[in-house]
Design a protein around this motif. Sequence first.
Motif, mmCIF file in Angstrom:
data_model
loop_
_atom_site.group_PDB
_atom_site.id
_atom_site.type_symbol
_atom_site.label_atom_id
_atom_site.label_comp_id
_atom_site.label_asym_id
_atom_site.label_seq_id
_atom_site.Cartn_x
_atom_site.Cartn_y
_atom_site.Cartn_z
ATOM 1 N N LEU A 148 0.859 -1.182 0.000
ATOM 2 C CA LEU A 148 0.000 0.000 0.000
ATOM 3 C C LEU A 148 0.895 1.232 0.000
ATOM 4 O O LEU A 148 1.954 1.233 0.649
ATOM 5 C CB LEU A 148 -0.901 -0.007 1.250
ATOM 6 C CG LEU A 148 -1.738 1.240 1.552
ATOM 7 C CD1 LEU A 148 -2.836 1.420 0.503
ATOM 8 C CD2 LEU A 148 -2.366 1.120 2.941
ATOM 9 N N PRO B 7 -2.507 -0.351 -4.341
ATOM 10 C CA PRO B 7 -3.558 0.410 -3.671
ATOM 11 C C PRO B 7 -2.953 1.656 -3.019
ATOM 12 O O PRO B 7 -1.779 1.647 -2.616
ATOM 13 C CB PRO B 7 -4.087 -0.562 -2.612
ATOM 14 C CG PRO B 7 -3.700 -1.919 -3.109
ATOM 15 C CD PRO B 7 -2.405 -1.732 -3.830
ATOM 16 N N ILE C 224 -7.828 -1.527 4.383
ATOM 17 C CA ILE C 224 -7.382 -1.945 3.050
ATOM 18 C C ILE C 224 -6.559 -3.228 3.133
ATOM 19 O O ILE C 224 -6.820 -4.204 2.417
ATOM 20 C CB ILE C 224 -6.568 -0.820 2.371
ATOM 21 C CG1 ILE C 224 -7.475 0.379 2.085
ATOM 22 C CG2 ILE C 224 -5.922 -1.319 1.076
ATOM 23 C CD1 ILE C 224 -6.728 1.628 1.662
ATOM 24 N N MET D 297 -8.488 -4.700 -1.919
ATOM 25 C CA MET D 297 -7.181 -4.485 -2.545
ATOM 26 C C MET D 297 -7.208 -4.838 -4.022
ATOM 27 O O MET D 297 -6.649 -4.119 -4.858
ATOM 28 C CB MET D 297 -6.105 -5.300 -1.819
ATOM 29 C CG MET D 297 -5.783 -4.798 -0.421
ATOM 30 S SD MET D 297 -4.373 -5.660 0.333
ATOM 31 C CE MET D 297 -3.004 -4.997 -0.623
#
Length: 391
Positions: A287, A306, A353, A360
Amino acid sequence: MTNKEVNLKELRLKVVLAGGGTGGHTYPLIAVYRALKKITDSRLVILDAFYIGPDTLNEEIFTREGIKVIKITSGKWRNYFSPLNFIDIFKLIIGIIQSFFKLWSQMPDIIFSKGGYGALPVVIAAFFLGIPVVIHESDSIPGKSNKIVASFAKKIVLAFEKAKDYFPLEKVIVVGNPIRDSILNNNISPIQAKKYYNLLEDKPVVLFLGGSQGSQRINDLVLDSIENLLKNNIQIIHQTGTKNFREIFLEAKIILEFLPQPYLNFYQPRAFLDEKDYLNALAAADLVVSRAGSGAIFEIAASKKPAILIPLPESAHDHQNFNAIEYARYNAAVILEEKNATPNLLIKHILDILNNKEAMNVMINGAKLFIKKDAAEEIAKILLEVLELNF
């Protein structure tokens, strides 16, 4: 004799790159240069490239690529009252005069401008010399410089569809933002990348990016969140910015001293990420938390990661917020407004997330839909088309 005749006879193409003096302009210029060089090399054409502009962050990158650097003065117009605006008017005039003589001495075939205050004097001087110009606008809301010189440009290349509203449609082509091939084709595995940063293979990694110069407010947010993130077994790569690195490093060290192993190695701060560091950071990350500059958004999308985007509230015409909104429409990112960016909310978004594989995957697929992989190649072809060269 026309430029085209000269170039075909000598098998030489001379290009000037211009931009605003930040990493956000430097790397797209490099991406276009590399794409153009790939074309010219394949046709046995010598490519002479020059960067003309003010002092630029990490400008040694140009030199390493074989691009000659020519310095000029340039003024910056601020969106608020400042005595510096009046001083910078004179700097702009000086920059135009300098650019005129620099261009006169080199007489390039074409200029590719990324916009920004550093490019403005170069493009104005090119107009007086009759040198064709192609400009690229990275943001969804164009900056002043590109709006000023739009009438001079042969073609106006855009990253976002939304920016079409601000330019003559007959000149506009939407291609995306040019991205270095090394990012588009990053073949470093997550395992290799985590080893590069001395991180554990089986724990998630969050990459924090503050822009080419770092962000003090994102740095503060990371420091306020670091203990809870580490205790949730989340590893961190943190690009702090050169100016802030020592302060952040020392503050983080105090926080980490009170944490047991293995948390001490979970936090990896870096002042600046060179290309190798950056490629490994993107490969390691599950992330990315970042500002919403166009360059960052397109590179995150190219890496299929993401993202949580924290737009810079003071960005000109609020363009970072509009960039983030355009990207979020693809479900590829969550937008966290800075005024709401508390440690608790940031940590909640991160955990929501990382703990939801389906979410995701939606974000990864959104990034794939958003990215335009061939932007640099398309711009290189546009430059040749403007010159009516068909290598």
